[in-house]
Design a protein around this motif. Structure first.
Motif, PDB file in Angstrom:
ATOM      1  N   ASN A 244      50.156 -95.185  31.544  1.00 14.98           N
ATOM      2  CA  ASN A 244      49.426 -96.441  31.349  1.00 14.98           C
ATOM      3  C   ASN A 244      48.985 -96.573  29.886  1.00 14.98           C
ATOM      4  OD1 ASN A 244      47.086 -94.832  31.036  1.00 14.98           O
ATOM      5  ND2 ASN A 244      46.670 -94.912  33.242  1.00 14.98           N
ATOM      6  N   SER A 245      48.274 -97.661  29.572  1.00 16.00           N
ATOM      7  CA  SER A 245      47.898 -97.933  28.179  1.00 16.00           C
ATOM      8  C   SER A 245      46.987 -96.848  27.603  1.00 16.00           C
ATOM      9  CB  SER A 245      47.210 -99.302  28.077  1.00 16.00           C
ATOM     10  OG  SER A 245      46.049 -99.336  28.898  1.00 16.00           O
ATOM     11  N   GLN A 246      46.067 -96.336  28.433  1.00 14.81           N
ATOM     12  CA  GLN A 246      45.174 -95.272  27.962  1.00 14.81           C
ATOM     13  C   GLN A 246      45.956 -94.005  27.619  1.00 14.81           C
ATOM     14  OE1 GLN A 246      42.290 -93.985  30.868  1.00 14.81           O
ATOM     15  NE2 GLN A 246      41.023 -92.913  29.359  1.00 14.81           N
ATOM     16  N   GLN A 247      46.939 -93.693  28.451  1.00 15.09           N
ATOM     17  CA  GLN A 247      47.753 -92.502  28.198  1.00 15.09           C
ATOM     18  C   GLN A 247      48.627 -92.695  26.962  1.00 15.09           C
ATOM     19  OE1 GLN A 247      49.284 -92.577  32.223  1.00 15.09           O
ATOM     20  NE2 GLN A 247      48.398 -90.574  32.670  1.00 15.09           N
ATOM     21  N   PHE A 248      49.143 -93.911  26.755  1.00 19.49           N
ATOM     22  CA  PHE A 248      49.955 -94.178  25.571  1.00 19.49           C
ATOM     23  C   PHE A 248      49.125 -94.095  24.285  1.00 19.49           C
ATOM     24  CE2 PHE A 248      53.365 -96.278  28.179  1.00 19.49           C
ATOM     25  CZ  PHE A 248      54.395 -95.483  27.706  1.00 19.49           C
ATOM     26  N   GLU A 249      47.885 -94.550  24.350  1.00 20.00           N
ATOM     27  CA  GLU A 249      47.030 -94.477  23.171  1.00 20.00           C
ATOM     28  C   GLU A 249      46.772 -93.015  22.779  1.00 20.00           C
ATOM     29  OE1 GLU A 249      42.574 -95.889  21.633  1.00 20.00           O
ATOM     30  OE2 GLU A 249      43.343 -96.590  23.572  1.00 20.00           O
TER      31      GLU A 249
ATOM     32  N   VAL B  78      60.271 -91.959  27.267  1.00 14.79           N
ATOM     33  CA  VAL B  78      60.115 -91.133  28.468  1.00 14.79           C
ATOM     34  C   VAL B  78      58.749 -91.368  29.099  1.00 14.79           C
ATOM     35  CG1 VAL B  78      60.082 -88.765  29.349  1.00 14.79           C
ATOM     36  CG2 VAL B  78      61.715 -89.400  27.573  1.00 14.79           C
ATOM     37  N   GLY B  79      57.707 -91.550  28.277  1.00  8.54           N
ATOM     38  CA  GLY B  79      56.383 -91.870  28.809  1.00  8.54           C
ATOM     39  C   GLY B  79      56.392 -93.147  29.619  1.00  8.54           C
ATOM     40  N   PHE B  80      57.148 -94.145  29.140  1.00  9.32           N
ATOM     41  CA  PHE B  80      57.284 -95.406  29.873  1.00  9.32           C
ATOM     42  C   PHE B  80      58.011 -95.185  31.197  1.00  9.32           C
ATOM     43  CE2 PHE B  80      59.865 -99.183  30.872  1.00  9.32           C
ATOM     44  CZ  PHE B  80      58.864-100.142  30.988  1.00  9.32           C
ATOM     45  N   ILE B  81      59.058 -94.357  31.174  1.00 11.95           N
ATOM     46  CA  ILE B  81      59.862 -94.111  32.379  1.00 11.95           C
ATOM     47  C   ILE B  81      59.035 -93.435  33.473  1.00 11.95           C
ATOM     48  CG2 ILE B  81      61.806 -92.760  33.289  1.00 11.95           C
ATOM     49  CD1 ILE B  81      63.227 -93.277  30.609  1.00 11.95           C
TER      50      ILE B  81
ATOM     51  N   VAL C  62      59.054 -90.163  18.016  1.00  7.49           N
ATOM     52  CA  VAL C  62      58.184 -91.221  18.547  1.00  7.49           C
ATOM     53  C   VAL C  62      58.949 -92.076  19.552  1.00  7.49           C
ATOM     54  CG1 VAL C  62      56.925 -93.324  17.957  1.00  7.49           C
ATOM     55  CG2 VAL C  62      56.673 -91.292  16.535  1.00  7.49           C
ATOM     56  N   LEU C  63      60.170 -92.456  19.211  1.00  6.90           N
ATOM     57  CA  LEU C  63      60.986 -93.293  20.088  1.00  6.90           C
ATOM     58  C   LEU C  63      61.250 -92.608  21.421  1.00  6.90           C
ATOM     59  CD1 LEU C  63      62.724 -95.859  20.460  1.00  6.90           C
ATOM     60  CD2 LEU C  63      64.630 -94.598  19.431  1.00  6.90           C
ATOM     61  N   VAL C  64      61.686 -91.351  21.380  1.00  6.09           N
ATOM     62  CA  VAL C  64      62.016 -90.622  22.608  1.00  6.09           C
ATOM     63  C   VAL C  64      60.769 -90.385  23.457  1.00  6.09           C
ATOM     64  CG1 VAL C  64      62.864 -88.420  23.516  1.00  6.09           C
ATOM     65  CG2 VAL C  64      64.048 -89.513  21.603  1.00  6.09           C
ATOM     66  N   THR C  65      59.678 -89.973  22.817  1.00  6.42           N
ATOM     67  CA  THR C  65      58.456 -89.654  23.554  1.00  6.42           C
ATOM     68  C   THR C  65      57.890 -90.873  24.277  1.00  6.42           C
ATOM     69  OG1 THR C  65      57.915 -87.947  21.918  1.00  6.42           O
ATOM     70  CG2 THR C  65      56.140 -88.683  23.348  1.00  6.42           C
ATOM     71  N   PHE C  66      57.842 -91.999  23.592  1.00  5.90           N
ATOM     72  CA  PHE C  66      57.300 -93.208  24.215  1.00  5.90           C
ATOM     73  C   PHE C  66      58.246 -93.752  25.284  1.00  5.90           C
ATOM     74  CE2 PHE C  66      54.070 -93.015  21.135  1.00  5.90           C
ATOM     75  CZ  PHE C  66      53.095 -93.933  21.468  1.00  5.90           C
TER      76      PHE C  66
END
Length: 496
Positions: free
Chosen positions: A108-113, A101-104, A95-99
């Motif tokens: 956006n918020s919809q994609q993170f959800e 890299v997603g942030f990097i 979870v930590l790594v995926t989020f």
């Protein structure tokens, strides 16, 4: 072992062919048609992104565990009680790594959800696969066969209600599809967990830090191999969505998913071979038995299937895609024609890639069972670099078709290297009779495909006639040898 392989392969194929086609053609396809290429492309790109970091959910433990328990079944209780804790910790790391890299990369918020739910599903699926590795390592293939289709059966039930049950007045949403996956994985996990707990005589969790470090050290080569293979297989849709403009990226990812879907379904057949072969190879190698006969038997099956699939798909690619994906409401005829053309091209390229993937499930599995991870990691690393380079170069020019070409090229280069190394290590004989039969079969398929297109029938009839004629040719050339199969099935293993 050959008898065990064949009988359990029959059950595994029967159950999966009963369930998976309806899942792919009935549910998965209907979901995409219901939500449209753009929304499904949004989901598909995030799904493939989540796959890139699956290694942090497992770190090679599942493959290591399957090989180790197959060779030393008495270690199940000791390993299981400790690895359960480790799997939960790895889930948090994932979870930590995926989020991060997603942030990097700018999600956006919809994609993170969406990523949160898809990531949780990946954790559940990884846990199920680990539990299944214990079950198959004990050679409980009938139980593993049931679990292999349980999640899909449940998702068929849940999605059928949502799609056609008139339980809601709202249009089907892609989020509902994800929630159905979550429910199906949870139920499957609980069932598999019950089986493993019963077989391992599990009583309590055992936190043993030195043991966990040892497991991680031994599984590290498996982890590296899995990471690079996953990047090679799954990065395509991510590149499509990231390299192309926003809406175009989502639409092209959706088109890519359309071409990929049937490949994903047929690929399950080859994957089932590897599930059975890995523990069998591991045990035979440990006992010093020759694996050449079972390798030839499995390869003959898969290469025959993959060649028929590839050539028939190339011959009737547009017809197949048009049947599966009709024009959507509000979609112009010209837009639909473009979508159809691109999807058909992606589809036919993937189906030719199935030839390479099928061979990888034989020779890659054999080398993994033999512990040749250094060679496999070099091959996978090279394939990953080739895949990334070709995607960056081709996607801006050829869109989703560029990714399909990248996938095809990297898969063939990797499997050629695996075959060469396997022949060198195991000193397999070069069977000239088999090579002649295989060459004759390929030429026959090309001629049969051409003649089928000249027949005055509906394309579906012509496709079925081609498949039927190809099957007869496979038996005539003895790529599928019924005499040998019957001899194996009639021979009691204890007499070997």
């Amino acid at each position: 072992m050959q008898k065990k392989f064949l009988t359990n392969l029959g059950l595994l194929l029967f159950l999966n062919l009963l369930v998976k086609p309806f899942w792919v053609l009935g549910i998965d396809r209907s979901v995409q048609n219901a939500v449209g290429a753009e929304d499904f492309g949004f989901y598909f790109s995030i799904l493939n992104f989540s796959f890139l970091f699956n290694i942090f959910l497992d770190l090679g433990i599942t493959n290591f565990n399957n090989r180790n328990i197959a060779q030393n079944s008495q270690l199940l209780n000791k390993h299981f009680s400790s690895i359960l804790i480790l799997k939960v910790l790895l889930g948090l790391l994932y979870v930590l790594v995926t989020f991060l890299v997603g942030f990097i990369i700018g999600y956006n918020s919809q994609q993170f959800e969406m990523l949160a739910w898809v990531g949780f599903n990946q954790f559940l699926l990884s846990f199920v696969l680990y539990l299944r590795s214990n079950i198959s390592a004990l050679l409980l293939f009938k139980t593993d066969s049931v679990i292999s289709v349980m999640d899909r059966l449940l998702m068929i039930l849940f999605c059928s209600v949502l799609l056609w049950g008139n339980v809601t007045n709202s249009k089907f949403k892609i989020e509902w599809f994800v929630y159905a996956q979550t429910a199906a994985y949870v139920i499957t996990l609980l069932f598999a967990l019950f089986i493993v707990i019963k077989k391992s005589a599990f009583k309590r969790l055992n936190w043993n830090w030195p043991f966990l470090l040892m497991i991680l050290k031994k599984s590290a080569p498996f982890a590296l191999l899995f990471l690079m293979m996953m990047i090679s297989y799954k990065i395509d849709a991510v590149f499509i969505e990231r390299l192309l403009p926003d809406q175009m990226g989502k639409v092209q990812a959706g088109i890519y998913a359309q071409g990929y879907r049937l490949f994903d379904a047929i690929n399950m057949i080859a994957y089932l071979f590897s599930i059975l072969l890995f523990p069998i190879f591991s045990r035979m190698i440990k006992e010093g038995n020759s694996v050449e006969r079972i390798v030839r038997l499995a390869f003959s099956f898969l290469i025959t299937i993959s060649l028929v699939v590839a050539i028939s798909s190339f011959t009737y690619d547009k017809e197949i895609i048009k049947l599966l994906y009709p024009q959507l409401a509000g979609e112009s005829l010209s837009d639909y024609a473009v979508r159809l053309e691109l999807s058909a091209s992606v589809f036919s390229l993937f189906m030719f890639g199935f030839i390479a993937i099928s061979s990888t499930y034989i020779f890659g599995t054999l080398l993994t069972a033999n512990g040749n991870l250094k060679e496999l990691n070099i091959i996978a690393g090279s394939g990953m670099v080739i895949s990334i380079t070709l995607n960056i170069w081709l996607v801006p020019h050829l869109l989703s078709v560029g990714s399909a070409w990248s996938n095809l090229t990297s898969q063939f280069l990797m499997v050629i290297a695996q075959v060469v190394i396997a022949f060198r290590i195991f000193k397999f004989s070069r069977n000239k009779k088999f090579i002649i039969s295989l060459t004759s079969f390929v030429l026959s398929l090309i001629l049969l495909a051409y003649f089928s297109t000249q027949l005055p029938f509906n394309w579906l009839v012509k496709l079925l006639l081609f498949i039927g004629a190809s099957s007869i040719m496979a038996f005539v050339l003895r790529l599928i040898n019924l005499v040998e199969l019957m001899k194996i099935l009639r021979t009691d293993e204890s007499s070997r």
